[in-house]
Write a protein that holds these residues in place. Structure first.
Motif, PDB file in Angstrom:
ATOM      1  N   MET A   1      46.626  44.179  27.495  1.00 44.62           N
ATOM      2  CA  MET A   1      45.681  44.949  28.315  1.00 44.62           C
ATOM      3  C   MET A   1      44.421  45.251  27.510  1.00 44.62           C
ATOM      4  N   LYS A   2      43.291  45.040  28.133  1.00 41.47           N
ATOM      5  CA  LYS A   2      42.020  45.255  27.464  1.00 41.47           C
ATOM      6  C   LYS A   2      41.763  46.742  27.244  1.00 41.47           C
ATOM      7  N   LEU A   3      41.349  47.078  26.022  1.00 42.22           N
ATOM      8  CA  LEU A   3      41.042  48.476  25.732  1.00 42.22           C
ATOM      9  C   LEU A   3      39.789  48.917  26.485  1.00 42.22           C
ATOM     10  N   PRO A   4      39.731  50.168  26.922  1.00 44.27           N
ATOM     11  CA  PRO A   4      38.473  50.691  27.448  1.00 44.27           C
ATOM     12  C   PRO A   4      37.432  50.731  26.331  1.00 44.27           C
ATOM     13  N   SER A   5      36.168  50.812  26.702  1.00 39.41           N
ATOM     14  CA  SER A   5      35.094  50.775  25.714  1.00 39.41           C
ATOM     15  C   SER A   5      34.189  51.988  25.828  1.00 39.41           C
ATOM     16  N   ILE A   6      33.764  52.476  24.684  1.00 36.05           N
ATOM     17  CA  ILE A   6      32.672  53.444  24.641  1.00 36.05           C
ATOM     18  C   ILE A   6      31.418  52.666  24.272  1.00 36.05           C
ATOM     19  N   LYS A  34      42.350  53.745  20.448  1.00 37.07           N
ATOM     20  CA  LYS A  34      42.514  53.736  21.902  1.00 37.07           C
ATOM     21  C   LYS A  34      41.343  53.091  22.623  1.00 37.07           C
ATOM     22  N   VAL A  35      40.186  53.093  21.969  1.00 43.47           N
ATOM     23  CA  VAL A  35      38.941  52.701  22.625  1.00 43.47           C
ATOM     24  C   VAL A  35      38.145  51.758  21.723  1.00 43.47           C
ATOM     25  N   HIS A  36      37.571  50.737  22.328  1.00 40.89           N
ATOM     26  CA  HIS A  36      36.655  49.851  21.608  1.00 40.89           C
ATOM     27  C   HIS A  36      35.258  50.474  21.613  1.00 40.89           C
ATOM     28  N   LEU A 181      28.385  55.699  27.607  1.00 39.71           N
ATOM     29  CA  LEU A 181      29.143  55.290  28.785  1.00 39.71           C
ATOM     30  C   LEU A 181      30.583  55.003  28.377  1.00 39.71           C
ATOM     31  N   LEU A 182      31.513  55.334  29.247  1.00 35.06           N
ATOM     32  CA  LEU A 182      32.910  54.936  29.081  1.00 35.06           C
ATOM     33  C   LEU A 182      33.179  53.847  30.110  1.00 35.06           C
ATOM     34  N   LEU A 183      33.555  52.668  29.622  1.00 37.30           N
ATOM     35  CA  LEU A 183      33.794  51.521  30.498  1.00 37.30           C
ATOM     36  C   LEU A 183      35.288  51.251  30.577  1.00 37.30           C
ATOM     37  N   THR A 184      35.855  51.324  31.765  1.00 37.12           N
ATOM     38  CA  THR A 184      37.273  51.053  31.966  1.00 37.12           C
ATOM     39  C   THR A 184      37.431  49.914  32.972  1.00 37.12           C
ATOM     40  N   GLU A 185      38.662  49.438  33.129  1.00 38.83           N
ATOM     41  CA  GLU A 185      38.903  48.341  34.068  1.00 38.83           C
ATOM     42  C   GLU A 185      38.622  48.769  35.508  1.00 38.83           C
ATOM     43  N   LYS A 186      38.804  50.055  35.794  1.00 40.64           N
ATOM     44  CA  LYS A 186      38.644  50.534  37.166  1.00 40.64           C
ATOM     45  C   LYS A 186      37.247  51.067  37.459  1.00 40.64           C
ATOM     46  N   GLN A 187      36.631  51.697  36.455  1.00 39.75           N
ATOM     47  CA  GLN A 187      35.367  52.379  36.726  1.00 39.75           C
ATOM     48  C   GLN A 187      34.595  52.608  35.429  1.00 39.75           C
ATOM     49  N   ASN A 188      33.284  52.719  35.559  1.00 39.79           N
ATOM     50  CA  ASN A 188      32.429  53.074  34.434  1.00 39.79           C
ATOM     51  C   ASN A 188      31.924  54.496  34.617  1.00 39.79           C
ATOM     52  N   TYR A 189      31.849  55.249  33.518  1.00 32.77           N
ATOM     53  CA  TYR A 189      31.469  56.661  33.587  1.00 32.77           C
ATOM     54  C   TYR A 189      30.294  56.928  32.647  1.00 32.77           C
ATOM     55  N   ILE A 205      36.505  62.507  27.561  1.00 36.80           N
ATOM     56  CA  ILE A 205      37.021  61.139  27.390  1.00 36.80           C
ATOM     57  C   ILE A 205      38.534  61.116  27.529  1.00 36.80           C
ATOM     58  N   ASN A 206      39.213  62.073  26.909  1.00 36.78           N
ATOM     59  CA  ASN A 206      40.668  62.114  27.009  1.00 36.78           C
ATOM     60  C   ASN A 206      41.144  62.349  28.431  1.00 36.78           C
ATOM     61  N   GLN A 207      40.415  63.177  29.161  1.00 34.08           N
ATOM     62  CA  GLN A 207      40.770  63.430  30.560  1.00 34.08           C
ATOM     63  C   GLN A 207      40.616  62.156  31.391  1.00 34.08           C
ATOM     64  N   LEU A 208      39.547  61.413  31.131  1.00 33.83           N
ATOM     65  CA  LEU A 208      39.310  60.184  31.908  1.00 33.83           C
ATOM     66  C   LEU A 208      40.289  59.077  31.544  1.00 33.83           C
ATOM     67  N   LEU A 209      40.780  59.112  30.304  1.00 35.46           N
ATOM     68  CA  LEU A 209      41.721  58.081  29.866  1.00 35.46           C
ATOM     69  C   LEU A 209      43.163  58.409  30.194  1.00 35.46           C
ATOM     70  N   SER A 210      43.445  59.669  30.496  1.00 34.18           N
ATOM     71  CA  SER A 210      44.821  60.084  30.775  1.00 34.18           C
ATOM     72  C   SER A 210      45.272  59.541  32.127  1.00 34.18           C
ATOM     73  N   PRO A 211      46.465  58.972  32.187  1.00 30.38           N
ATOM     74  CA  PRO A 211      46.975  58.464  33.476  1.00 30.38           C
ATOM     75  C   PRO A 211      47.204  59.620  34.452  1.00 30.38           C
ATOM     76  N   VAL A 212      46.926  59.368  35.697  1.00 33.57           N
ATOM     77  CA  VAL A 212      47.150  60.388  36.735  1.00 33.57           C
ATOM     78  C   VAL A 212      48.641  60.518  36.974  1.00 33.57           C
ATOM     79  N   SER A 213      49.132  61.735  36.899  1.00 35.30           N
ATOM     80  CA  SER A 213      50.588  61.953  37.059  1.00 35.30           C
ATOM     81  C   SER A 213      50.956  62.009  38.536  1.00 35.30           C
TER      82      SER A 213
END
Length: 213
Positions: A1-6, A34-36, A181-189, A205-213
């Motif tokens: 899985m590709k790491l998210p990027s800052i 955790k992040v590239h 910017l935080l770049l993820t597979e689903k969305q950019n922030y 950043i940690n909140q955005l990277l945390s999986p939704v329970s």
């Protein structure tokens, strides 16, 4: 899985980016597993925007004190006395941005450290970033042959790649620096456009990277 990027968009001659440098380093130390991390140069002072400090940014002669107050990062005496106060230094982002692009071809994993060392050379040590000789000791800090590094900087490929970065930054609409910017597979922030302290940025950043329970 590709790491998210800052994606950190900065300019080597950006005063606020210099103040943000230690925060970015702390962020890298906390999240690099955790992040590239990627850095793009924004081209703050290029073309018609380049020129002497007195012409393009006279307010910087006093604004740097506010940056010191907010960030706790000191500007060096040599920078203040030999660059700011005389007001004759030329602000041109192209060469230091080319240096950053060139460094990526050697050690992209150390780009965060190099980006700040590059700014320290100017804002603390008062070095001339238009002078090739400034980049030789910077390269040597990372075990890179300094003369080879400067020679590579002058290769047209790195000028082209740097100008492509300026274009990308412009297309992203990053009108202020630093921009993160935080770049993820689903969305950019968009995390910030301007200076921000470590704690709120790290928390976001940690909140955005945390999986939704």
């Amino acid at each position: 899985m590709k790491l998210p990027s800052i994606l950190y968009i900065y300019d080597p001659l950006c005063f606020w980016c210099y103040g943000f440098g230690p925060t970015l380093h702390k962020l890298f130390e906390s999240l690099h597993d955790k992040v590239h991390f990627e850095i793009l140069s924004g081209g703050m002072y290029i073309g018609n925007q380049a020129g002497s400090i007195n012409q393009v940014s006279p307010y910087l002669k006093t604004a740097y004190k506010e940056i010191e107050r907010q960030t706790g990062v000191p500007f060096g005496e040599k920078f203040v006395k030999h660059i700011l106060e005389p007001g004759k230094a030329i602000l041109n982002s192209e060469k230091p941005s080319i240096a950053l692009t060139t460094f990526k071809s050697y050690q992209p994993e150390n780009i965060v450290k190099f980006a700040h060392h590059l700014q320290e050379a100017f804002f603390y040590d008062g070095k001339d970033l238009t002078d090739d000789a400034t980049y030789i000791p910077l390269a040597k800090l990372f075990g890179i042959d300094g003369e080879e590094f400067v020679k590579k900087m002058h290769h047209p490929d790195y000028t082209r790649k740097t100008k492509e970065e300026f274009k990308i930054v412009n297309e992203l609409g990053a009108s202020g620096f630093p921009t993160i910017l935080l770049l993820t597979e689903k969305q950019n922030y968009l995390l910030t456009r301007g200076y921000i302290e470590f704690e709120p940025l790290y928390l976001t950043i940690n909140q955005l990277l945390s999986p939704v329970s």
